[in-house]
Design a protein around this motif. Structure first.
Motif, PDB file in Angstrom:
ATOM      1  N   CYS A   5       0.821  -1.204   0.000  1.00 20.04           N
ATOM      2  CA  CYS A   5       0.000   0.000   0.000  1.00 20.04           C
ATOM      3  C   CYS A   5       0.860   1.262   0.000  1.00 20.04           C
ATOM      4  O   CYS A   5       0.342   2.363   0.176  1.00 20.04           O
ATOM      5  N   THR A  24      -6.694  -4.802   4.489  1.00 16.95           N
ATOM      6  CA  THR A  24      -5.235  -4.821   4.403  1.00 16.95           C
ATOM      7  C   THR A  24      -4.674  -5.545   5.620  1.00 16.95           C
ATOM      8  O   THR A  24      -5.380  -5.756   6.604  1.00 16.95           O
ATOM      9  N   PRO A  39      -2.506  -5.056   0.559  1.00 15.29           N
ATOM     10  CA  PRO A  39      -3.935  -5.323   0.386  1.00 15.29           C
ATOM     11  C   PRO A  39      -4.204  -6.824   0.317  1.00 15.29           C
ATOM     12  O   PRO A  39      -3.403  -7.588  -0.197  1.00 15.29           O
TER      13      PRO A  39
END
Length: 62
Positions: A5, A24, A39
């Motif tokens: 991320c 996540t 994720p």
């Protein structure tokens, strides 16, 4: 699916979780502080403010 991320505006805006509602998990941590997330489902990973706000509108959270 994205590997991390990093650089995602949705993670930066939330301060710890995905503000777009995607699931996540912590990919790395140090002294119980989560440093990096990844994720667990497909996500758009908006890296610009413009894309982030577009995705926020689509999600109904904006």
């Amino acid at each position: 699916m994205k590997k991390t991320c990093n650089g995602c505006r949705a993670m930066e805006a939330s301060g710890g979780g995905c503000s777009l509602g995607y699931i996540t998990e912590a990919a790395s941590s140090m002294w119980d502080i989560e440093l990096e997330h990844q994720p667990l489902e497909d996500c758009p990973k908006p890296i610009t403010d413009e894309k982030f706000y577009e995705e926020l509108e689509k999600s109904g959270r904006g």
